[in-house]
Design a protein around this motif. Sequence first.
Motif, short mmCIF file in Angstrom:
data_model
loop_
_atom_site.label_atom_id
_atom_site.label_comp_id
_atom_site.label_asym_id
_atom_site.label_seq_id
_atom_site.Cartn_x
_atom_site.Cartn_y
_atom_site.Cartn_z
N PHE A 165 10.56 38.78 60.87
CA PHE A 165 11.27 37.45 61.24
C PHE A 165 11.33 36.41 60.21
O PHE A 165 11.99 35.67 59.72
CB PHE A 165 10.97 36.84 62.41
N SER A 166 10.35 36.94 59.13
CA SER A 166 10.42 35.80 57.69
C SER A 166 11.52 36.60 56.83
O SER A 166 11.86 36.05 55.80
CB SER A 166 9.12 35.85 57.04
N ALA A 167 11.83 37.88 56.84
CA ALA A 167 12.60 38.75 56.26
C ALA A 167 14.01 38.12 56.24
O ALA A 167 14.30 37.54 57.21
CB ALA A 167 12.80 40.18 56.51
N PRO A 168 14.86 38.33 55.18
CA PRO A 168 16.23 37.80 55.18
C PRO A 168 16.86 38.54 56.39
O PRO A 168 16.77 39.64 56.46
CB PRO A 168 16.76 38.08 53.81
N SER A 169 17.75 37.23 56.70
CA SER A 169 18.84 37.69 57.69
C SER A 169 19.86 38.51 57.36
O SER A 169 20.29 38.50 56.07
CB SER A 169 19.27 36.63 58.55
N ALA A 170 20.45 39.57 57.84
CA ALA A 170 21.58 40.32 57.10
C ALA A 170 22.95 39.37 56.86
O ALA A 170 23.67 39.85 56.44
CB ALA A 170 22.01 41.37 58.06
N SER A 171 22.61 38.24 57.81
CA SER A 171 23.77 37.58 57.43
C SER A 171 23.78 36.66 56.46
O SER A 171 25.10 35.95 55.84
CB SER A 171 23.93 36.36 58.79
N GLY A 172 22.65 36.68 55.60
CA GLY A 172 22.78 35.94 54.38
C GLY A 172 22.37 34.58 54.67
O GLY A 172 22.46 33.51 53.44
#
Length: 1001
Positions: A229-236
């Motif tokens: 959940f700390s990883a980047p969102s695919a939405s940017g």
Amino acid sequence: MIDFLLAISILASARHPHLYSTTADVARARFNAQKYEWAKAYFTAAQVEADKWAAMNDAQLRALIPPAGSIYAYGLSGCPICGANWPVWGANGIADISKPGLVICPKCRHVFPDAEHPDPGTGWHNPENGRDYYFIGVYNAHVAQMVTLHALRDLSTCYAITGDRKYSRAAASLFDQLADVYPTSIVGAFDYPNGDHNTGRLERPQYQVARVLVLLADDLDLLYDSPDFSAPSASGKGSVREYVEQNIIADGGKYCYDFVNTGKMALTNGQADYVRGALAAGIILDKKEWIDCALTGPYRLESFIDNCLDRDGQYYETSVGYSDHCLSLYTDMAEMLYNLRTPEHPNGINYYEHPKLQKALFKAGIDINCMGHTPRFGDWGPDTAAVTSDKHFSLCPYVFSEMLEARAADKAGRVKWAAARSYICDGEVEARRSDKALGDFRHWFFWHADKIEEHSGPMPKFDPQPILGGRGVAVLRSGEGSKGKAALLRYGPSLNHSHFDDLNLNFFDLGRELTYDLGYALGSAHVQVGWSKTTASHNLVVVNEKNQLTEPGSGGSAYFYVEKGPVRAVEASSEASYVSEGVKTYRRTLALIDAGKGSYLVDIFRVAGGNQHDLMWHFGGTLAGINGADMGNVEPGSLAGPDIEWGTKVIAGGDLAGCADKGTYWAAPPGNGYGFLYNVRRSTSISPECTATWKVDDKQDTASLHMLPEPGAQIITAKAPGIELSLPKPEYAIVRRKGHNLKSAFVSVVEASENGGAVRSVKRMECDADEAVGVEIETMDGTDYVLSSTKAEPVVFKTASGEAIRFNGLFGFLRERDEKIERGVLTGGTELSMASYKLTSDKAQYMAKVMAVDLKQAQLTLDKELPTDFMGQIVYINRGDYSHNSPYYIKSVNGKNLALAEDLVLSRGQIGTEKPVSADTIMNIVPLPRARIVSWKPSGYFRGKLIVNNRTGASSSIIDVNDDYLSIRVHNPGAFKPGDGFTIYDVQVGDEVKIPVSVSD
Ligand SMILES: [Zn+2]
Ligand SMILES: [Zn+2]
């Protein structure tokens, strides 16, 4: 230094979860999953499901979520080919993710959409019947529910328990993709009744948004610290966590918060949902004003408890289904507030210690229970089940007893609630924790339930309270469990979610609700609005073929309750419900009397005013026949006339065939429900006693109704639809009287039996007074006489054998066996005698005036002394301008001092800063739910009541509540300033108290 870093890391990890569960709860759940079968079963089931999702890759998981711009639907139109009703949201296998975009009819198995029923995503319009079918919308709703109610719940649970990243990885993919579409999926279900004006999120309209939002907030809370959940969102747009917080939690939270502040939902269950949605989002996002809407605003949890729960802990919306639902919303908020940690509330707030909420969560559920049934009145699904168990168990009181035990502030509290829990589980607590019926509550158990501290010592007893004066309900009970009998009389007021059915009766025997209240499914459906909700669908008297409650006012008074075996009796009235018809008397007297192996119910229904009185009766099962009446041929059409017949036209979703253009919330003409009563037959001749018999099941179980029609009366039978196609069709027997400014006293006797009951015949007794009614009932083992009068005046009744019974009272009962009086009961009177038998009382009733009130202790000082033996009895408190009297149980009597068992608070509110709309108005900002009846007209419930300024102690009396259900006209408006809190009390100096005396031998 190391210690410091360690402390910081502990603090950081202690931050989440903290919404519904804490780190301590996670540890408990891990322990529970190892230790207890019920928790192991719950966790294993979650893991089986979570493993399926975890086996899918990121792209597969994301592909499940319907693309932006998709619509969502309930599927209320059902099947366009076979007309079957579909379970909502693609449930029961209608939709399945293995067949994306398709739905299959559970009845005819046809798959939609197809060439004849194309759906580009916006639905298919059938030009022939004018209805819309949202096949893809139904599929999308199914997926949304699968993800939000199941997949994310199971994944977050498994991650929190195991720490295995495969679960948080899958959850992150689903959550991230859901966040993409959540804030733009704003229609709610496309086929929700509000049509074009509807709003929502995903498949959820309006306040239902909160029901899903709180779950998503809980899931995020459990997953919060995962690296996925700390990883980047695919939405940017930042991390997955930030994206979910922004697009789901903040978006849904704002939706709820904004709705709360419109105040449109007053203090209904819908508003409670909005408040908890804002609260959950506020806690996750640390947003003080959203948290505060549950703590300090006019719609704070305290306002709900003060105004929606009455002195008995009964909830105001007039349906037990809504009571249970709303209590689960209050406990949901209580759970969050228990864990709340803010500078103002460093240790949270424990609402489980609130006495009124405690009463509502446990005792109120037992008090309303009728022999294992939670009774149906108002908006709730019908109860066609047969109870076979004799256990005390009732789902909501059980679940809430677990919560009360877990959250008790001290040892004594835990012991007390453990004992209550033991009672409601009949000692089988461990087994109950595995009960499938717990449904979503199992999630709470998993995180919060501890080892069961067995209750040692004698089992406490919680006998149900027969009169619930705040709710306006009286229940007569005989026996217990599946063999027990109960008769529930509801005399109002009829508030939100009620039907138009003041003085309706629910009768329970043979393990069933025999009276089969037709209930509720979709509130906007034609069959609901035009039939099930109407006065005519119920078991009561309809005046002038009109619905009740078309004018302001509802609810009435109870006059006595007596319980002296073999008899229990009650009388109540609700004239306010038929103000529109000029009705002066609308009053029902019920007596439940044991005879033979069972009990029978005597019903005396008095009506004065109007030109037509229809006593409506129906029971579940089929009407097998009527003795004592010759019935004519079946008439065309309905009871509303030969040209109207709605009863056979109900289609899927509860609408009427050919009426798609009428829209929702349409009452089919003539609007009183009579058009739904078809297969009409009328009597061509009747005898003084007519007996209709319903076959209740395919065995020998029957319900017999003895009617005593007076000369000139007519008996009508008819069939009617249930509220869903699959539900039984009730059959009616109606006693009709016509005449100018009519006065009726209908007498009926109801008896259910497995193979022939005790009642042999029923006769109306001759008597020399207008108001009095006497009924002579021959049973298999003697003769019973039931006597009733609304005025305690001397009356002489003549029995069938010509003997005289002298009676001066409100209610009397004699049982004669072998020419000897075996039992006599006299209430509210001085004499009951027959031949050499004589039962007398020095006093018919005690009357006194209230000279002083201790509002906090619920103690009254009267102008005269009372006998001390009134403990446990009921005092009826009234005053000229009140809309109803108030029955209270007596805790103790000491000379002139009378202590009541329930508290005197009716409502609490607060003065706002708006300019008063008139010189005598104070501008209250907390909605008063009891001020408005179901038809959205003023109830008059607070008229004349005492209102006290909490800050200054200054008081006034209420003229009435205005029709905004907020502002209040008072005699002394100067006593209230902006910002002041106030309390409205039920009792004040000058009120009159009455205690009818009951004697027996
Ligand atoms: Zn079909
Ligand atoms: Zn009803």
